[in-house]
Design a protein around this motif. Structure first.
Motif, PDB file in Angstrom:
ATOM      1  N   ASP A 286       0.855  -1.195   0.000  1.00 51.45           N
ATOM      2  CA  ASP A 286       0.000   0.000   0.000  1.00 51.45           C
ATOM      3  C   ASP A 286       0.889   1.242   0.000  1.00 51.45           C
ATOM      4  OD1 ASP A 286      -2.712   1.330   0.451  1.00 51.45           O
ATOM      5  OD2 ASP A 286      -1.573   2.100   2.165  1.00 51.45           O
ATOM      6  N   LEU A 287       0.745   2.090  -1.014  1.00 48.09           N
ATOM      7  CA  LEU A 287       1.574   3.300  -1.155  1.00 48.09           C
ATOM      8  C   LEU A 287       0.767   4.546  -0.830  1.00 48.09           C
ATOM      9  CD1 LEU A 287       4.146   4.831  -2.205  1.00 48.09           C
ATOM     10  CD2 LEU A 287       3.059   4.790  -4.460  1.00 48.09           C
ATOM     11  N   THR A 288       1.337   5.419  -0.019  1.00 48.15           N
ATOM     12  CA  THR A 288       0.697   6.710   0.270  1.00 48.15           C
ATOM     13  C   THR A 288       1.723   7.824   0.156  1.00 48.15           C
ATOM     14  OG1 THR A 288       1.104   6.415   2.654  1.00 48.15           O
ATOM     15  CG2 THR A 288      -1.079   5.787   1.814  1.00 48.15           C
ATOM     16  N   LEU A 289       1.251   8.995  -0.251  1.00 45.69           N
ATOM     17  CA  LEU A 289       2.095  10.188  -0.322  1.00 45.69           C
ATOM     18  C   LEU A 289       1.971  10.921   1.003  1.00 45.69           C
ATOM     19  CD1 LEU A 289       3.790  12.146  -2.150  1.00 45.69           C
ATOM     20  CD2 LEU A 289       1.643  13.265  -2.727  1.00 45.69           C
ATOM     21  N   ASN A 290       3.083  11.391   1.536  1.00 49.50           N
ATOM     22  CA  ASN A 290       3.062  12.154   2.781  1.00 49.50           C
ATOM     23  C   ASN A 290       2.050  13.291   2.654  1.00 49.50           C
ATOM     24  OD1 ASN A 290       3.655  13.946   4.958  1.00 49.50           O
ATOM     25  ND2 ASN A 290       5.729  13.129   5.078  1.00 49.50           N
ATOM     26  N   SER A 291       1.137  13.382   3.621  1.00 49.96           N
ATOM     27  CA  SER A 291       0.063  14.381   3.545  1.00 49.96           C
ATOM     28  C   SER A 291       0.593  15.801   3.494  1.00 49.96           C
ATOM     29  CB  SER A 291      -0.874  14.237   4.754  1.00 49.96           C
ATOM     30  OG  SER A 291      -0.155  14.437   5.961  1.00 49.96           O
ATOM     31  N   ARG A 292       1.832  15.996   3.960  1.00 48.96           N
ATOM     32  CA  ARG A 292       2.428  17.336   3.920  1.00 48.96           C
ATOM     33  C   ARG A 292       2.735  17.764   2.490  1.00 48.96           C
ATOM     34  NH1 ARG A 292       6.844  16.525   8.678  1.00 48.96           N
ATOM     35  NH2 ARG A 292       7.687  18.476   7.863  1.00 48.96           N
ATOM     36  N   ASN A 293       2.658  16.813   1.549  1.00 49.30           N
ATOM     37  CA  ASN A 293       2.859  17.128   0.137  1.00 49.30           C
ATOM     38  C   ASN A 293       1.536  17.431  -0.566  1.00 49.30           C
ATOM     39  OD1 ASN A 293       5.807  16.662  -0.653  1.00 49.30           O
ATOM     40  ND2 ASN A 293       5.371  14.856   0.578  1.00 49.30           N
ATOM     41  N   ALA A 294       0.437  17.352   0.165  1.00 51.43           N
ATOM     42  CA  ALA A 294      -0.876  17.568  -0.444  1.00 51.43           C
ATOM     43  C   ALA A 294      -1.661  18.626   0.338  1.00 51.43           C
ATOM     44  CB  ALA A 294      -1.644  16.250  -0.471  1.00 51.43           C
ATOM     45  N   PRO A 295      -1.222  19.876   0.296  1.00 45.41           N
ATOM     46  CA  PRO A 295      -1.901  20.932   1.055  1.00 45.41           C
ATOM     47  C   PRO A 295      -3.229  21.324   0.424  1.00 45.41           C
ATOM     48  CG  PRO A 295      -0.217  21.879  -0.343  1.00 45.41           C
ATOM     49  CD  PRO A 295      -0.105  20.386  -0.503  1.00 45.41           C
ATOM     50  N   GLU A 296      -4.135  21.832   1.251  1.00 44.53           N
ATOM     51  CA  GLU A 296      -5.400  22.351   0.736  1.00 44.53           C
ATOM     52  C   GLU A 296      -5.195  23.816   0.376  1.00 44.53           C
ATOM     53  OE1 GLU A 296      -9.136  21.447   2.704  1.00 44.53           O
ATOM     54  OE2 GLU A 296      -8.097  19.977   3.946  1.00 44.53           O
ATOM     55  N   LEU A 297      -5.231  24.106  -0.900  1.00 50.68           N
ATOM     56  CA  LEU A 297      -5.040  25.472  -1.371  1.00 50.68           C
ATOM     57  C   LEU A 297      -6.246  25.913  -2.190  1.00 50.68           C
ATOM     58  CD1 LEU A 297      -1.340  25.276  -2.620  1.00 50.68           C
ATOM     59  CD2 LEU A 297      -2.149  26.236  -0.469  1.00 50.68           C
ATOM     60  N   HIS A 298      -6.591  27.167  -2.096  1.00 48.60           N
ATOM     61  CA  HIS A 298      -7.650  27.705  -2.952  1.00 48.60           C
ATOM     62  C   HIS A 298      -7.407  29.183  -3.196  1.00 48.60           C
ATOM     63  CE1 HIS A 298      -9.785  29.898   0.277  1.00 48.60           C
ATOM     64  NE2 HIS A 298      -9.428  28.895   1.048  1.00 48.60           N
ATOM     65  N   VAL A 299      -8.127  29.699  -4.160  1.00 43.95           N
ATOM     66  CA  VAL A 299      -7.988  31.110  -4.516  1.00 43.95           C
ATOM     67  C   VAL A 299      -8.732  31.961  -3.500  1.00 43.95           C
ATOM     68  CG1 VAL A 299      -8.471  32.821  -6.291  1.00 43.95           C
ATOM     69  CG2 VAL A 299      -7.753  30.526  -6.936  1.00 43.95           C
ATOM     70  N   SER A 300      -8.132  33.066  -3.110  1.00 45.39           N
ATOM     71  CA  SER A 300      -8.697  33.947  -2.090  1.00 45.39           C
ATOM     72  C   SER A 300     -10.086  34.461  -2.467  1.00 45.39           C
ATOM     73  CB  SER A 300      -7.759  35.138  -1.870  1.00 45.39           C
ATOM     74  OG  SER A 300      -8.394  36.135  -1.106  1.00 45.39           O
ATOM     75  N   ARG A 301     -11.028  34.265  -1.555  1.00 47.87           N
ATOM     76  CA  ARG A 301     -12.396  34.759  -1.777  1.00 47.87           C
ATOM     77  C   ARG A 301     -12.396  36.278  -1.869  1.00 47.87           C
ATOM     78  NH1 ARG A 301     -17.235  32.364  -0.725  1.00 47.87           N
ATOM     79  NH2 ARG A 301     -19.043  33.732  -0.512  1.00 47.87           N
ATOM     80  N   GLU A 302     -11.547  36.912  -1.057  1.00 46.37           N
ATOM     81  CA  GLU A 302     -11.479  38.377  -1.038  1.00 46.37           C
ATOM     82  C   GLU A 302     -11.057  38.924  -2.402  1.00 46.37           C
ATOM     83  OE1 GLU A 302      -9.040  41.950   1.276  1.00 46.37           O
ATOM     84  OE2 GLU A 302      -8.783  39.848   1.878  1.00 46.37           O
ATOM     85  N   TYR A 303     -10.040  38.292  -3.006  1.00 49.01           N
ATOM     86  CA  TYR A 303      -9.583  38.756  -4.321  1.00 49.01           C
ATOM     87  C   TYR A 303     -10.621  38.472  -5.402  1.00 49.01           C
ATOM     88  CZ  TYR A 303      -4.889  40.525  -3.517  1.00 49.01           C
ATOM     89  OH  TYR A 303      -3.831  41.312  -3.157  1.00 49.01           O
ATOM     90  N   ASN A 304     -11.307  37.363  -5.250  1.00 50.80           N
ATOM     91  CA  ASN A 304     -12.349  37.022  -6.216  1.00 50.80           C
ATOM     92  C   ASN A 304     -13.479  38.058  -6.155  1.00 50.80           C
ATOM     93  OD1 ASN A 304     -12.588  35.052  -8.200  1.00 50.80           O
ATOM     94  ND2 ASN A 304     -14.206  33.991  -7.090  1.00 50.80           N
ATOM     95  N   ASN A 305     -13.800  38.471  -4.934  1.00 46.72           N
ATOM     96  CA  ASN A 305     -14.863  39.469  -4.755  1.00 46.72           C
ATOM     97  C   ASN A 305     -14.464  40.832  -5.316  1.00 46.72           C
ATOM     98  OD1 ASN A 305     -16.563  37.646  -3.540  1.00 46.72           O
ATOM     99  ND2 ASN A 305     -15.958  38.183  -1.449  1.00 46.72           N
TER     100      ASN A 305
END
Length: 485
Positions: A286-305
């Motif tokens: 069973d192979l897994t990638l270190n979770s530190r290599n998979a951050p949750e990123l998204h575009v800023s709501r403030e900039y979108n607004n």
């Protein structure tokens, strides 16, 4: 006679985004986290956590009318203009004054007093006159990270005259060296060679019969001792094997590199964080990638607004246009970075998964003799990627296995044919060679010629020079230096 010719050249030029992606792939987990932190700090349009924005792609492709006089469209913004090496945006140059092609310059140093500063601080407790103090400080500054002064004394005398305006003699410099520098902690610093380093350490200890004998042997027969010519030592000093063993034990306790033992030395603190983890679950890998290599990123709501606010605004001034252009740059950069992170994750997983299945028997058993011959091209062909991409993953990444944490490139090796005509990994041969040497009689260690014969008997027809090469790669000394009393 003039001759004209026409040449065609096919050049492949990577875009700045592709270059950055390759760099992201190369980064191990800890360095990747630092790169991620840097990007978040530099681009306010990039946020971490759950994505709460509306459809970014839709907003970015919208056209913003300026009462019919001008349109600002996502297509008008060329990402290369602010990611290229030639035109780095202001927010990049303010944070780090180097181009995207430069390697990371952030080097973590151990906190506290540096090695050389500690030595200088100790000198302040000595009763030295002004000239001696200046010479001592100069000598301390000439000590390398291992704790040695590698330069000739006459050269140091010349440097003292030219750089410090101190005119002295070799005798005075040697006197200060022995009086002050050789007594600094850690003991042994300032030695000019290994022999002197060991003798300084022995003389600093309480005198015993064995230590006196050890000093005598080092002073009078250093070469014989280093080359383990034990019979010559026994004859020369008329001592027993037990006494020579005791001397050997006493000297082995000494530090051949006193500078490297200093806790405050400016050395990079290496801490390995595995990039992948392989576990055996119900008999399957069973192979897994270190979770530190998979951050949750998204575009800023403030900039979108902010873009929405511009769209809904009835009057659009020049300053508003400039602002929305800046915002779009940041949003484009944020979106590209998020996509690059996803591509990095995919590349890492696909590459490691292929390596895992290629070396399935090894990962299932931990037996290095089951490692198959494997080169970068083998993996690159299977995943349809460039060899350089596989190399970036293999050379800088670690995987946690049931048998310890391993550098991925260790699983790669050339092939060699055994006496059955089968391809075997050079790793397998090296493992057998290492085992044979570990089990040899240390009083009569095996020569490379004998090792070659043993391997041939085991089915591996290898020449003596190849055995020597493998032994050196395993960092094992020649037979004479493996000999014990």
């Amino acid at each position: 006679m003039l001759k004209q010719s026409l040449q065609y050249k096919l050049l492949q030029k990577l875009s700045p985004q592709q270059i950055q992606l390759m760099k992201l792939i190369q980064l191990p987990t800890q360095a990747f986290e630092e790169r991620l932190k840097q990007e978040i700090e530099e681009n306010p349009a990039l946020d971490t956590g759950k994505d709460e924005t509306d459809s970014f792609d839709d907003d970015l492709s919208n056209e913003y009318d300026d009462t019919g006089t001008e349109k600002i469209d996502a297509e008008d913004i060329n990402i290369d203009e602010y990611l290229s090496d030639d035109e780095i945006p202001n927010y990049k140059t303010q944070a780090n004054n180097y181009s995207s092609d430069d390697e990371e310059k952030n080097v973590p140093y151990a906190a506290g007093t540096s090695f050389h500063q500690s030595l200088k601080n100790q000198l302040n407790t000595y009763s030295l006159n002004e000239e001696e103090q200046a010479i001592a400080e100069f000598l301390v500054g000439s000590i390398d990270d291992s704790g040695y002064i590698r330069r000739e004394i006459i050269d140091l005398v010349d440097d003292l005259a030219f750089t410090a305006n101190i005119f002295t003699t070799e005798e005075k410099v040697i006197a200060v060296l022995k009086k002050a520098v050789h007594t600094l902690d850690p003991i042994g610093v300032g030695a000019r060679d290994l022999k002197e380093c060991l003798i300084i350490q022995l003389k600093s200890k309480q005198n015993t019969k064995i230590r006196s004998l050890a000093i005598e042997i080092l002073e009078e027969a250093f070469d014989h001792f280093v080359k383990k010519h034990y019979k010559k030592l026994l004859e020369k000093f008329s001592i027993s094997e037990e006494e020579l063993k005791a001397v050997n034990t006493e000297i082995s306790k000494l530090n051949p590199k006193p500078g490297s033992s200093y806790a405050g030395n400016n050395k990079i603190a290496e801490q390995i964080v595995p990039d992948f983890s392989i576990k055996i679950i119900d008999g399957e890998l069973d192979l897994t990638l270190n979770s530190r290599n998979a951050p949750e990123l998204h575009v800023s709501r403030e900039y979108n607004n902010m873009l929405k606010g511009y769209q809904e605004s009835k009057t659009k001034s020049k300053s508003q246009k400039d602002a929305v252009f800046f915002i779009k740059q940041k949003l484009d950069a944020a979106k590209w970075f998020i996509d690059a992170i996803k591509q990095r994750q995919q590349t890492l997983l696909v590459t490691m998964n292929t390596i895992m299945h290629y070396q399935y028997d090894y990962f299932l058993t931990g037996d290095e003799r089951k490692l198959k011959p494997m080169i970068l091209k083998d993996i690159a062909d299977k995943i349809n990627m460039d060899v350089s991409t596989v190399s970036r993953v293999a050379n800088s990444k670690y995987v946690s296995t049931p048998y310890g944490t391993k550098l991925i490139k260790e699983f790669f090796s050339e092939s060699m044919k055994n006496d059955q005509g089968e391809d075997v990994s050079t790793k397998e041969i090296k493992k057998i060679l290492e085992t044979v040497i570990a089990e040899e009689d240390k009083k009569k260690p095996l020569t490379d010629e004998k090792l070659s014969q043993i391997l041939k008997e085991k089915g591996y027809p290898i020449a003596r020079r190849t055995v020597a090469k493998y032994r050196e790669q395993l960092d094992l000394p020649v037979a004479r230096l493996r000999k014990e009393i």
